[in-house]
Enzyme design. Structure first.
Site, PDB file in Angstrom:
ATOM      1  N   LYS A 194      -3.087   1.094   5.554  1.00 50.77           N
ATOM      2  CA  LYS A 194      -2.986  -0.250   5.677  1.00 50.77           C
ATOM      3  C   LYS A 194      -3.544  -0.517   7.520  1.00 50.77           C
ATOM      4  O   LYS A 194      -4.296   0.389   8.315  1.00 50.77           O
ATOM      5  CB  LYS A 194      -1.625  -0.627   7.061  1.00 50.77           C
ATOM      6  CG  LYS A 194      -0.121  -0.940   5.701  1.00 50.77           C
ATOM      7  CD  LYS A 194       0.836  -1.343   6.513  1.00 50.77           C
ATOM      8  CE  LYS A 194       2.057  -1.852   5.304  1.00 50.77           C
ATOM      9  NZ  LYS A 194       1.391  -3.184   4.616  1.00 50.77           N
TER      10      LYS A 194
ATOM     11  N   ASP B  64       5.717   2.279   7.324  1.00 52.49           N
ATOM     12  CA  ASP B  64       5.449   2.059   5.765  1.00 52.49           C
ATOM     13  C   ASP B  64       3.682   2.239   6.874  1.00 52.49           C
ATOM     14  O   ASP B  64       3.195   1.001   7.112  1.00 52.49           O
ATOM     15  CB  ASP B  64       5.728   0.817   5.400  1.00 52.49           C
ATOM     16  CG  ASP B  64       4.291   0.397   3.623  1.00 52.49           C
ATOM     17  OD1 ASP B  64       3.656   1.954   3.512  1.00 52.49           O
ATOM     18  OD2 ASP B  64       4.685  -1.000   3.520  1.00 52.49           O
TER      19      ASP B  64
ATOM     20  N   ARG C 143       8.572  -1.378  -4.820  1.00 51.80           N
ATOM     21  CA  ARG C 143       9.214  -1.513  -4.901  1.00 51.80           C
ATOM     22  C   ARG C 143       9.740  -0.788  -6.786  1.00 51.80           C
ATOM     23  O   ARG C 143      10.261   0.159  -6.890  1.00 51.80           O
ATOM     24  CB  ARG C 143       8.064  -2.063  -6.542  1.00 51.80           C
ATOM     25  CG  ARG C 143       6.976  -2.002  -6.442  1.00 51.80           C
ATOM     26  CD  ARG C 143       5.992  -2.787  -6.881  1.00 51.80           C
ATOM     27  NE  ARG C 143       5.263  -3.468  -5.550  1.00 51.80           N
ATOM     28  CZ  ARG C 143       4.815  -4.562  -5.627  1.00 51.80           C
ATOM     29  NH1 ARG C 143       3.806  -5.378  -6.742  1.00 51.80           N
ATOM     30  NH2 ARG C 143       4.069  -5.201  -4.301  1.00 51.80           N
TER      31      ARG C 143
HETATM   32  N1  BES Z   1       6.212  -3.852   3.816  1.00 52.80           N
HETATM   33  C1  BES Z   1       5.749  -4.165   2.830  1.00 52.80           C
HETATM   34  C2  BES Z   1       5.540  -5.301   3.268  1.00 52.80           C
HETATM   35  C3  BES Z   1       5.436  -6.167   4.661  1.00 52.80           C
HETATM   36  C4  BES Z   1       4.441  -7.148   4.600  1.00 52.80           C
HETATM   37  C5  BES Z   1       6.382  -6.678   5.388  1.00 52.80           C
HETATM   38  C6  BES Z   1       4.417  -8.087   5.959  1.00 52.80           C
HETATM   39  C7  BES Z   1       6.819  -7.675   6.267  1.00 52.80           C
HETATM   40  C8  BES Z   1       5.742  -7.672   6.834  1.00 52.80           C
HETATM   41  C9  BES Z   1       4.646  -3.822   1.772  1.00 52.80           C
HETATM   42  O1  BES Z   1       5.175  -2.478   1.548  1.00 52.80           O
HETATM   43  C10 BES Z   1       3.549  -3.288   1.255  1.00 52.80           C
HETATM   44  O2  BES Z   1       2.398  -3.357   1.790  1.00 52.80           O
HETATM   45  N2  BES Z   1       3.487  -4.951   0.459  1.00 52.80           N
HETATM   46  C11 BES Z   1       1.877  -4.599  -0.282  1.00 52.80           C
HETATM   47  C12 BES Z   1       1.755  -5.420  -1.602  1.00 52.80           C
HETATM   48  C13 BES Z   1      -0.002  -4.915  -2.260  1.00 52.80           C
HETATM   49  C14 BES Z   1       0.116  -3.589  -2.010  1.00 52.80           C
HETATM   50  C15 BES Z   1       0.582  -5.409  -3.541  1.00 52.80           C
HETATM   51  C16 BES Z   1       1.348  -6.593   0.857  1.00 52.80           C
HETATM   52  O3  BES Z   1       2.679  -7.208   0.798  1.00 52.80           O
HETATM   53  O4  BES Z   1       0.172  -5.951   1.285  1.00 52.80           O
HETATM   54 ZN    ZN Z   2       6.795  -1.203   2.152  1.00 53.03          ZN
HETATM   55 MN    MN Z   3       3.386  -1.300   1.207  1.00 52.18          MN
END
Ligand code: BES
Ligand code: ZN
Ligand code: MN
Length: 500
Positions: free
Chosen positions: A275, A268, A349
């Site tokens: 990110k 991801d 999601r």
């Molecule tokens: N895979 C991440 C969530 C995650 C964050 C897992 C840290 C393990 C450690 C997920 O896909 C993500 O990026 N979520 C975002 C959502 C936001 C953009 C609403 C997040 O948590 O920042």
């Molecule tokens: Zn993710």
């Molecule tokens: Mn993500």
């Protein structure tokens, strides 16, 4: 690690490499303790008299090659109070302490304290969990930096019963957890959607999991089904997305199955909503939910569970690219509902929306549970000790809570309701994939999003973003990074509620 269970008696003149003798606070010493004390001409009780062990937890002493015992060492270890004794943790602690000690085999004497054969099997599970390593890509590791321990024998009354508990439950639990850890540890250039799908497919022909059926849907098949949400996530990657379905029909014919659904984002990057670079490598573990499902299916098949269980994993790589989806894009999910993708990093999601809908339509399950490393926000709420549970069923909430207590994979429930649900309404589509920043409750709104894809099916979502991997471990059963969290929890949940 080779595990075996042996009867308590100590044969005269028998050579052993390391012998572990537990000592409890306020409990009488076992026959094994007394025998080794005698053979060693009181070296063991001398150590106790000198105060080197007194039953206090973690107060241990090693007696090297005592004359007359034919052992290389006696490891005498304080274990606290007998009625608070956790054999699984004990097996793990002793294994951690002796894994690299230079000896190859361990005899742990659990006999003489009224412990059960199941307690002995749990000690063996502790050993297996604590001996986990991921060394497959290390080519220069020196011999003395590799584990020396190869065999663990546990002495207990009625060893054949311990053997059965090991073969039909705790052994498969250990294997399933280690499999989940291995999958999470694998880097994204080795484990990507197609290689991952192939690895799962192999379970069909492996002896332990004989009877498990595996089906793979590629992009064309998913396109036909209308899975625009899942496919949109994988669109920026040269690696084709996959949906893998594992079927275990161990229950009565005609009983509705339960479905386990996992987020399998093999990497991801965040996509176009990229990110930050620091620590991004952790996101090789963003398939932790799917690993838990695969691990659980391994365990369930290996112990020939009398239940009908379907595992479904959505495997995609989330990459930025000229072909990647853009923030603001509107995709149509298999359910027909449209989604405005305001942030391409809220991709899990999107994958689950199609995987859950597919599970519901195709299998009409009596219950379904999804696992996902879904939100960073769950780490803010629960840290690394509990996974978050979101559910439309009080019954499943309670079942999961209990399953976690049994399995040490603890969960904590958080709410879902209409007010949170409103936060993902969009003026441009049926919903958006994030709520507005100031709204907060990021893990809950993610749960609300998923709930829009489960209809009336009793369902729970388990957010394992804080527990799938951790850098500071608090328990000897946990490794330094990938925990395999969820594999054991799901197996226990099936065993306790959907079997027989
Ligand atoms: N895979 C991440 C969530 C995650 C964050 C897992 C840290 C393990 C450690 C997920 O896909 C993500 O990026 N979520 C975002 C959502 C936001 C953009 C609403 C997040 O948590 O920042
Ligand atoms: Zn993710
Ligand atoms: Mn993500």
């Amino acid at each position: 690690m080779k595990i075996s269970f042996i009867s308590p008696q100590i044969k005269e003149g028998q050579a052993r490499s390391v012998v572990v003798l537990p000592v409890f606070k306020g409990a009488k010493p076992s026959d094994a303790y007394k025998t080794y004390d005698k053979l060693s001409k009181k070296r063991v009780s001398a150590a106790a008299k000198a105060g080197l062990v007194d039953g206090r937890m973690g107060k241990n002493t090693e007696i090297l090659g005592p004359d007359g015992t034919k052992t290389n060492r006696l490891y005498v270890t304080g274990c606290g109070k007998l009625d608070e004794f956790n054999t699984e943790k004990f097996g793990a602690r002793v294994t951690k302490a002796l894994l690299m000690c230079g000896e190859t085999s361990l005899v742990i004497h659990l006999d003489g304290f009224g412990l059960s054969p199941t307690d002995a099997a749990k000690a063996a599970l502790g050993t297996v969990l604590a001996s986990y390593r991921f060394d497959k890509y290390r080519t220069t590791l020196k011999a003395d930096k590799k584990p020396s321990l190869k065999n663990v024998k546990i002495a207990i009354e009625h060893p054949s019963k311990a053997r059965a508990a090991w073969k039909y439950f705790y052994g498969p639990v250990g294997e399933g957890t280690l499999l989940a850890r291995d999958l999470v540890m694998e880097p994204a250039n080795k484990l990507y959607p197609q290689s991952y799908a192939r690895r799962i497919k192999k379970m069909e022909t492996q002896k332990e999991t004989a009877g498990l059926k595996v089906q793979i849907l590629g992009e064309a098949a998913m396109k036909k089904l209308g899975m625009g949400a899942l496919l949109g996530v994988g669109q920026g990657s040269p690696r084709a997305s996959q949906l893998v379905i594992m079927k275990w029909d161990g229950g009565k014919k005609g009983t509705k199955p339960v479905c386990l659904v996992g987020k399998g984002v093999t990497f991801d990057t965040g996509g176009i909503s990229l990110k930050p670079g620091a620590g991004m490598w952790d996101m090789k573990g963003d398939m932790g939910g799917s690993a838990a499902v695969v691990g659980a299916m391994h365990t369930i098949a290996a112990r020939k569970a009398k239940a009908n269980v379907i595992g479904i994993v959505g495997l995609v790589e989330n990459m930025p690219d000229g072909k990647a989806q853009n923030p603001g894009d509107i995709v149509t999910s298999m359910s027909g509902q449209t989604i405005e993708v305001q942030n391409t990093d809220a991709e899990g999601r999107l994958v689950l929306a199609d995987a859950l809908w597919y599970a519901k339509e195709k299998f009409k399950p009596k219950a379904m549970i999804d696992l996902a490393t879904l939100t960073g926000a769950i780490i803010v709420s629960l840290g690394h000790e509990h996974a978050g549970v979101f559910t439309n069923s009080d019954e499943i909430a309670e079942q999961l809570q209990k399953a976690g207590d049994h399995s040490t994979e603890a969960v904590w429930r958080l709410p879902l309701n209409k007010a949170y649900d409103k936060l993902i309404d969009s003026p441009n589509a049926d919903m958006k994939n994030i709520s507005a920043g100031p709204d907060g409750a990021g893990s809950i709104t993610a749960g609300q999003f998923l709930q829009r894809y489960v209809g009336d099916i009793p369902w729970a979502h388990v957010d394992i973003a804080g527990t799938a991997w951790k850098s500071n471990r608090s328990d000897p059963r946990e490794p330094t990074w990938a925990t395999g969290f969820g594999a054991r929890l799901m197996n226990r949940w099936v065993a306790d509620n959907h079997e027989g």
